[in-house]
Design a protein around this motif. Structure first.
Motif, PDB file in Angstrom:
ATOM      1  N   ILE A 106       0.870  -1.177   0.000  1.00  0.00           N
ATOM      2  CA  ILE A 106       0.000   0.000   0.000  1.00  0.00           C
ATOM      3  C   ILE A 106       0.905   1.225   0.000  1.00  0.00           C
ATOM      4  CG2 ILE A 106      -1.850   1.269   1.151  1.00  0.00           C
ATOM      5  CD1 ILE A 106      -2.575  -1.307   2.636  1.00  0.00           C
ATOM      6  N   THR A 107       0.777   2.049  -1.026  1.00  0.00           N
ATOM      7  CA  THR A 107       1.553   3.287  -1.081  1.00  0.00           C
ATOM      8  C   THR A 107       0.622   4.449  -0.769  1.00  0.00           C
ATOM      9  OG1 THR A 107       1.183   3.593  -3.457  1.00  0.00           O
ATOM     10  CG2 THR A 107       3.127   2.359  -2.792  1.00  0.00           C
ATOM     11  N   MET A 108       1.052   5.299   0.156  1.00  0.00           N
ATOM     12  CA  MET A 108       0.241   6.430   0.600  1.00  0.00           C
ATOM     13  C   MET A 108       1.006   7.722   0.367  1.00  0.00           C
ATOM     14  SD  MET A 108      -1.086   4.584   4.114  1.00  0.00           S
ATOM     15  CE  MET A 108       0.180   3.308   4.154  1.00  0.00           C
ATOM     16  N   SER A 109       0.559   8.502  -0.597  1.00  0.00           N
ATOM     17  CA  SER A 109       1.174   9.805  -0.816  1.00  0.00           C
ATOM     18  C   SER A 109       0.725  10.754   0.286  1.00  0.00           C
ATOM     19  CB  SER A 109       0.793  10.356  -2.191  1.00  0.00           C
ATOM     20  OG  SER A 109      -0.607  10.408  -2.357  1.00  0.00           O
ATOM     21  N   LEU A 110       1.498  11.799   0.499  1.00  0.00           N
ATOM     22  CA  LEU A 110       1.196  12.780   1.547  1.00  0.00           C
ATOM     23  C   LEU A 110       1.027  14.148   0.909  1.00  0.00           C
ATOM     24  CD1 LEU A 110       3.851  11.541   4.155  1.00  0.00           C
ATOM     25  CD2 LEU A 110       1.403  11.031   4.143  1.00  0.00           C
ATOM     26  N   VAL A 111       0.012  14.258   0.065  1.00  0.00           N
ATOM     27  CA  VAL A 111      -0.228  15.487  -0.695  1.00  0.00           C
ATOM     28  C   VAL A 111      -1.400  16.221  -0.072  1.00  0.00           C
ATOM     29  CG1 VAL A 111      -0.867  16.450  -2.928  1.00  0.00           C
ATOM     30  CG2 VAL A 111       0.651  14.460  -2.817  1.00  0.00           C
ATOM     31  N   ASN A 112      -1.147  17.412   0.428  1.00  0.00           N
ATOM     32  CA  ASN A 112      -2.179  18.187   1.106  1.00  0.00           C
ATOM     33  C   ASN A 112      -2.871  19.124   0.115  1.00  0.00           C
ATOM     34  OD1 ASN A 112      -3.807  19.278   3.028  1.00  0.00           O
ATOM     35  ND2 ASN A 112      -2.258  20.643   3.872  1.00  0.00           N
ATOM     36  N   SER A 113      -3.474  18.536  -0.893  1.00  0.00           N
ATOM     37  CA  SER A 113      -4.202  19.303  -1.897  1.00  0.00           C
ATOM     38  C   SER A 113      -5.299  18.432  -2.478  1.00  0.00           C
ATOM     39  CB  SER A 113      -3.264  19.781  -3.011  1.00  0.00           C
ATOM     40  OG  SER A 113      -4.005  20.271  -4.119  1.00  0.00           O
ATOM     41  N   GLY A 114      -6.541  18.816  -2.224  1.00  0.00           N
ATOM     42  CA  GLY A 114      -7.651  18.060  -2.773  1.00  0.00           C
ATOM     43  C   GLY A 114      -7.674  18.108  -4.290  1.00  0.00           C
ATOM     44  N   ALA A 115      -7.278  19.253  -4.848  1.00  0.00           N
ATOM     45  CA  ALA A 115      -7.259  19.390  -6.310  1.00  0.00           C
ATOM     46  C   ALA A 115      -6.266  18.421  -6.928  1.00  0.00           C
ATOM     47  CB  ALA A 115      -6.922  20.827  -6.692  1.00  0.00           C
ATOM     48  N   THR A 116      -5.078  18.318  -6.324  1.00  0.00           N
ATOM     49  CA  THR A 116      -4.072  17.390  -6.821  1.00  0.00           C
ATOM     50  C   THR A 116      -4.537  15.951  -6.638  1.00  0.00           C
ATOM     51  OG1 THR A 116      -2.300  18.952  -6.293  1.00  0.00           O
ATOM     52  CG2 THR A 116      -1.667  16.658  -6.591  1.00  0.00           C
ATOM     53  N   GLU A 117      -5.170  15.678  -5.522  1.00  0.00           N
ATOM     54  CA  GLU A 117      -5.647  14.324  -5.242  1.00  0.00           C
ATOM     55  C   GLU A 117      -6.664  13.863  -6.283  1.00  0.00           C
ATOM     56  OE1 GLU A 117      -7.995  11.906  -1.677  1.00  0.00           O
ATOM     57  OE2 GLU A 117      -6.773  13.649  -1.190  1.00  0.00           O
ATOM     58  N   ILE A 118      -7.645  14.708  -6.582  1.00  0.00           N
ATOM     59  CA  ILE A 118      -8.675  14.269  -7.537  1.00  0.00           C
ATOM     60  C   ILE A 118      -8.114  14.200  -8.953  1.00  0.00           C
ATOM     61  CG2 ILE A 118      -9.632  16.545  -8.043  1.00  0.00           C
ATOM     62  CD1 ILE A 118     -11.585  13.248  -7.548  1.00  0.00           C
ATOM     63  N   THR A 119      -7.136  15.051  -9.263  1.00  0.00           N
ATOM     64  CA  THR A 119      -6.477  14.964 -10.568  1.00  0.00           C
ATOM     65  C   THR A 119      -5.709  13.657 -10.692  1.00  0.00           C
ATOM     66  OG1 THR A 119      -6.286  17.367 -10.779  1.00  0.00           O
ATOM     67  CG2 THR A 119      -4.775  16.027 -12.097  1.00  0.00           C
ATOM     68  N   SER A 120      -4.999  13.287  -9.636  1.00  0.00           N
ATOM     69  CA  SER A 120      -4.272  12.015  -9.633  1.00  0.00           C
ATOM     70  C   SER A 120      -5.230  10.846  -9.778  1.00  0.00           C
ATOM     71  CB  SER A 120      -3.457  11.871  -8.345  1.00  0.00           C
ATOM     72  OG  SER A 120      -2.472  12.874  -8.252  1.00  0.00           O
ATOM     73  N   TYR A 121      -6.363  10.949  -9.157  1.00  0.00           N
ATOM     74  CA  TYR A 121      -7.371   9.889  -9.275  1.00  0.00           C
ATOM     75  C   TYR A 121      -7.867   9.782 -10.713  1.00  0.00           C
ATOM     76  CZ  TYR A 121     -11.659   7.216  -8.608  1.00  0.00           C
ATOM     77  OH  TYR A 121     -12.642   6.265  -8.706  1.00  0.00           O
ATOM     78  N   ARG A 122      -8.178  10.911 -11.309  1.00  0.00           N
ATOM     79  CA  ARG A 122      -8.668  10.907 -12.693  1.00  0.00           C
ATOM     80  C   ARG A 122      -7.615  10.351 -13.652  1.00  0.00           C
ATOM     81  NH1 ARG A 122     -13.193  13.817 -14.109  1.00  0.00           N
ATOM     82  NH2 ARG A 122     -14.161  15.168 -12.540  1.00  0.00           N
TER      83      ARG A 122
END
Length: 566
Positions: free
Chosen positions: A262-278
């Motif tokens: 399980i890899t867990m990034s530590l990015v404190n940005s919802g915009a970046t998170e949803i972009t990474s998901y997409r």
């Protein structure tokens, strides 16, 4: 306030699936016989779904856990990671019920619990997991010499003499109600019958700790020193960037663990998170450990409707006052601030996730006597009333001799959602009370430390259930609670909680909880409820077996990836 009926239905369904320990007495027999439910991963291995070759789960935490020491942890970020690395006597299954874990079975006789540990349970270094490891860990939590003091020590006060030992009133730990009668038998004696105790043993404060940590102050910040007993081991920890856990080949139930990593990034940005998901760089995004930007929720809900998930959970979002700091050492001023905002506007225009405005602290989804507690005890402890708020503010200022309020800062941990809520609330306070409030964001670990040290005036907070009983929301505000970071002390409140812990009559317990909640919210407004949470997330169709319980706590340990992954 009008409630969202569809969300209340969701919460009712959640409760029905996860009565946690209100119903655990009926499961004692099955649990003591060592039974467990088949997991989705087991079904997958039997041919229903083909597993992907790469069993690496990719998620985002958004904030780095302040510690990986089970005795010091007190936040949801740490909970998510610790759950992969450790295992208590029991663990919670996908229905929120306690099932055998480090203990293969248990016997319950009133206040006495006898846990029979698995003889094939090992630490990640190959050492056997023994009953003495639990005794060592629990003594460490309760010891007055533990520095800093364990914030959740009070969760072990259910044990006979635990509170007296923690407070230094007795010095011999052998008088506390836990002992190893042999390497694989742990006897626990409680002060009073506690129907949710088995569930508590799945909580991180009750985890065993390898005895090599003794006298090593830095073990919990050094991945190479973390000897664990759970499904995964910590293999990579790059501060501020990533956390990686890898399948523990010494785990007793390793064949049931399908993920390799399980890899867990530590990015404190919802915009970046949803972009990474997409971009298919994450398999899941959103709560409880990340977030979808509130302004993108309607877009995500439309464009990713088959992956979008919203679920009512037993958690409360609130602002807390430092009742020892000016001007919030005055109850009328606290009440004025709480009454001067519009919660419906916040959930309809800011958070956008189907949340319910809160006028109490205990959320829907928590078991009551015959139904949900919140159904049986209405959250009508105050109303939103700007004119009354102005009057209370004026009276409070007169009592304190203020012609003008001191400068006020509202503190929140770094998050786009928390920032938008803080700005909206500050704007309402300005418009309705004529008060200028500065907003300030802080990094998670700093924020937690400042709250703990009462280094704030008013701060954002959230609380999720640790078990399915009103006690999990109420006892953290007792005078001796390590999680009481508002400076609130009330003798009547403490007495009501102590009584509730000692009696078995659920009707009487509910009466105590209602009176205690009235003292906390109606009489003192020590905390300012804003809304009851929902869990808003998106999840790829190839990700299976993720468990999100009634409280919103997430468990990735039995998850797996199908070969549909792109």
């Amino acid at each position: 306030m009008k409630k969202n009926k569809s969300l209340l239905l969701l919460l009712t369904l959640v409760l029905a699936l996860s009565t946690l320990l209100a119903a655990c007495g009926s499961n004692d027999k099955g649990a003591s016989n060592g039974g467990k439910n088949n997991t989705p991963a087991e079904n997958a291995s039997s041919g229903e779904e083909k597993l992907a070759a790469d069993q690496t789960l990719r998620v985002n935490l958004s904030a780095e856990p302040p510690t990986f020491d089970p005795a010091q942890a007190q936040d949801s970020q740490a909970n998510t990671v610790l759950k992969t690395m450790y295992e208590g006597l029991a663990r919670m299954d996908e229905h929120g019920q306690p099932v055998p874990a480090a203990a293969e079975k248990w016997d319950v006789d009133g206040t006495k619990y006898t846990f029979h540990l698995r003889k094939d349970a090992k630490w990640s270094n190959g050492d056997p997991v023994t009953a003495n490891d639990f005794v060592f860990a629990w003594e460490r939590v309760l010891s007055p010499n533990t520095k800093p003091a364990a914030p959740y020590a009070y969760q072990l006060y259910y044990l006979k003499n635990a509170q007296a030992y923690n407070e230094g009133k007795i010095t011999d730990f052998s008088q506390v109600g836990v002992k190893a009668t042999d390497d694989y038998t742990l006897e626990v004696e409680l002060d009073a019958p506690t129907p949710y105790f088995l569930g508590l043993t799945s909580f991180y404060t009750f985890y065993p700790v390898h005895q090599s940590v003794k006298d090593d102050a830095k073990w919990a910040v050094d991945a190479s020193k973390m000897i664990v007993n759970g499904p995964f081991t910590l293999t990579t920890w790059i501060k501020g960037q990533t956390i990686e856990v890898t399948k523990n080949e010494n785990y007793w139930d390793k064949d049931d663990i399908k993920l390799n990593k399980i890899t867990m990034s530590l990015v404190n940005s919802g915009a970046t998170e949803i972009t990474s998901y997409r971009n298919n760089e994450l398999d899941r995004a959103g709560h409880p450990n990340g977030e979808i930007p509130t302004d993108q929720i309607p877009i995500v809900q439309k464009e990713l409707k088959d992956e979008y998930k919203v679920k009512g959970i037993a958690s409360t979002y609130y602002y807390q006052f430092n009742v020892t700091a000016k001007p919030f050492d005055n109850a009328k001023i606290r009440k004025a601030f709480a009454m001067a905002i519009d919660r419906q506007i916040i959930v309809d225009k800011v958070t956008l996730g189907g949340q319910i405005p809160a006028f109490g602290f205990i959320p829907p989804g928590i078991a009551g006597v015959n139904d949900e507690y919140r159904t049986e005890v209405k959250d009508d402890y105050f109303t939103e009333n700007v004119e009354e708020a102005k009057k209370l503010l004026e009276e409070g200022m007169q009592e304190e001799g203020y012609t003008k309020l001191p400068d006020i800062t509202l503190t929140y941990n770094s998050s786009e959602a928390h920032k938008k809520i803080a700005l909206a609330v500050a704007d309402m306070w300005k418009k309705n009370l004529g008060v200028d409030v500065k907003t300030e964001n802080q990094e998670w670990a700093v924020f937690i430390e400042n709250r703990k040290n009462l280094n704030y005036q008013v701060a954002r907070a959230g609380w999720s259930a640790d078990y399915n009983d009103p006690m999990t929301f109420i006892d953290l505000w007792t005078s001796n609670s390590g999680n009481n970071d508002i400076g609130f002390k009330n003798e009547e409140f403490d007495k009501l909680i102590a009584e509730a812990k000692a009696i078995e009559d659920n009707t009487k317990r509910n009466e105590n909880f209602k009176k205690a909640e009235e003292i906390l919210v109606k009489d003192n407004m020590a905390i300012m409820p804003i809304y009851y949470y929902t869990n808003v997330a998106v999840e790829k169709p190839w990700l299976k077996g993720v468990s999100l319980d009634f409280s919103g706590a997430i468990d990735y340990t039995r998850a797996y990836i199908t070969d549909a992954r792109k």
